[in-house]
Design an enzyme around this catalytic site. Structure first.
Site, short mmCIF file in Angstrom:
data_model
loop_
_atom_site.label_atom_id
_atom_site.label_comp_id
_atom_site.label_asym_id
_atom_site.label_seq_id
_atom_site.Cartn_x
_atom_site.Cartn_y
_atom_site.Cartn_z
CG HIS A 73 -5.91 -8.79 -2.46
ND1 HIS A 73 -6.89 -8.50 -1.55
CD2 HIS A 73 -6.14 -7.96 -3.52
CE1 HIS A 73 -7.66 -7.54 -2.03
NE2 HIS A 73 -7.25 -7.19 -3.22
CG ASP A 191 -11.09 -5.65 -3.78
OD1 ASP A 191 -10.06 -6.29 -4.02
OD2 ASP A 191 -11.08 -4.48 -3.36
CD GLU A 225 -4.83 -4.81 -2.63
OE1 GLU A 225 -4.74 -3.94 -3.52
OE2 GLU A 225 -5.78 -4.85 -1.82
CD GLU A 226 -8.67 -4.52 0.19
OE1 GLU A 226 -8.48 -3.31 0.10
OE2 GLU A 226 -9.39 -5.16 -0.60
CG HIS A 326 -13.14 -1.33 -0.95
ND1 HIS A 326 -12.04 -0.67 -0.48
CD2 HIS A 326 -12.67 -2.48 -1.50
CE1 HIS A 326 -10.95 -1.38 -0.73
NE2 HIS A 326 -11.31 -2.47 -1.36
ZN LIG Z 1 -8.28 -5.71 -4.32
#
Ligand SMILES: [Zn+2]
Length: 350
Positions: A73, A191, A225-226, A326
């Site tokens: 993503h 990420d 996605e998140e 994150h």
């Molecule tokens: Zn991810």
């Protein structure tokens, strides 16, 4: 034993730095999707967009008896304007799962509906310790104690509205990308942009080796996605395997690190498919790609989003370790290389 394909790490890293510097909070990821589509354009894949805005790349295989898909993503954590305060500053609502303290003091962009970008930074409301004393440190970092200070002459709601800012404007936090001589890549939003880069690196490796994927393969670049439903749609109905490529969770008690590819056996959504996990482990061993096995305690993936949406496929999950995920994240070129190598093995092996 098959030797792993050589991976052009510099090429992956250049793409990655550009992608990291392309703001793409969930719901506002089009620029990152377009950037990624352009990067795949030189390769023999056919691109299309889903109605939802995901990028889908189809690659003809030597066979189509058991078609496969891979997903990663480009959307990231971010925020949205919730309220314009009396003092002209902005109250935000989070997009994705993170703690406010991880972006405290960070610069940000506010994107107005008219296409303007206004700069600012995220601060705790009691920001000056000369005024608030201990409260600056002790104030709870929650929605009502955090605000955006705009780099504009505004001290009222009216003046801020006059800048074109309104409720619902997207806010992106600065990634602060830095590549070190020792091969570390430090940035927000590795990420999952680092894994998108490894998909590109693996495709380049196969194309340069003159190898077609073993099966017809779909690459799905997810844009939601998140918030949990990114890859719930967008795949051909006949795929039998879905390999999710997303960061591995590092921390106390975890096996994952920045230098290896992790094959995830279980996360908050339960175990990944045993046949996929075993196949990935075998492919890594046969090609001598060093790997880790790990379990992520507070983690869900886009592969599980497709399972929850009813996808009848075997799902697996791999990715390089990302430190402080994150948060202000970091990984290493070795992790990128080994992840791309395992993806390349997966693509080319029957
Ligand atoms: Zn991810």
């Amino acid at each position: 034993m098959t030797a792993a394909l050589p991976i052009d790490v510099a090429f992956m890293q250049d793409f990655l730095v550009g992608l990291l510097n392309t703001p793409s909070p969930t719901g506002f990821a089009e620029a990152a999707i377009a950037y990624t589509e352009k990067a795949f354009a030189p390769f023999p894949l056919t691109a299309r967009r889903t109605h939802k805005g995901a990028l889908v790349l189809e690659w003809a295989g030597q066979s189509a008896s058991a078609p496969r898909a891979l997903t990663a993503h480009v959307d990231t954590l971010g925020a949205m304007v919730k309220e314009i305060k009396d003092n002209g500053r902005l109250k935000l609502t989070k997009i994705g799962g993170f703690a406010w303290n991880t972006v405290e003091g960070e610069g940000c962009n506010v994107y107005t509906a008219s296409g303007k970008t206004v700069r600012g930074s995220l601060l705790v409301t009691a920001a000056s310790s000369h005024v608030y004393g201990a409260e600056t440190g002790e104030a709870k970092r929650d929605d009502s104690h955090m605000e955006v200070r705009l780099d504009e002459r505004t001290h009222s709601e009216m003046t801020t509205r006059a800048l074109g800012i309104q409720v619902g404007d997207f806010v992106a936090f600065d990634p602060r990308v830095e590549v070190s001589p020792a091969g570390f890549i430090r940035s927000r939003h590795l990420d999952d942009k680092a894994c998108v880069a490894t998909l590109l690196g693996a495709v380049k490796a196969l194309v340069e080796a003159g190898v077609q994927p073993a099966q017809r393969t779909t690459l799905h670049i997810s844009n939601y996605e998140e918030v949990g439903h990114g890859a719930s749609s967008g795949f051909p109905p006949d795929i039998v395997e879905l390999l999710t490529v997303d960061m591995a969770a590092m921390g106390q008690g975890q096996e994952s690190d920045e230098y290896n590819v992790t094959i995830c056996v279980k996360d908050s959504g339960g175990p990944y498919h045993i046949d996929m996990t075993r196949k990935l482990t075998r492919l890594a061993s046969e090609a001598a790609v060093p790997y880790k096995l790990d379990i992520y305690p507070n983690y869900g993936s886009d592969g599980e989003a497709y399972w929850r949406a009813g996808g009848d496929v075997q799902v697996g999950l791999i990715g390089m370790g990302v430190d402080a995920s994150h948060n202000y994240e970091r990984t290493h070129q070795d992790g990128l290389r080994r992840t791309a190598q395992l993806i390349a093995e997966y693509l080319r092996q029957a």
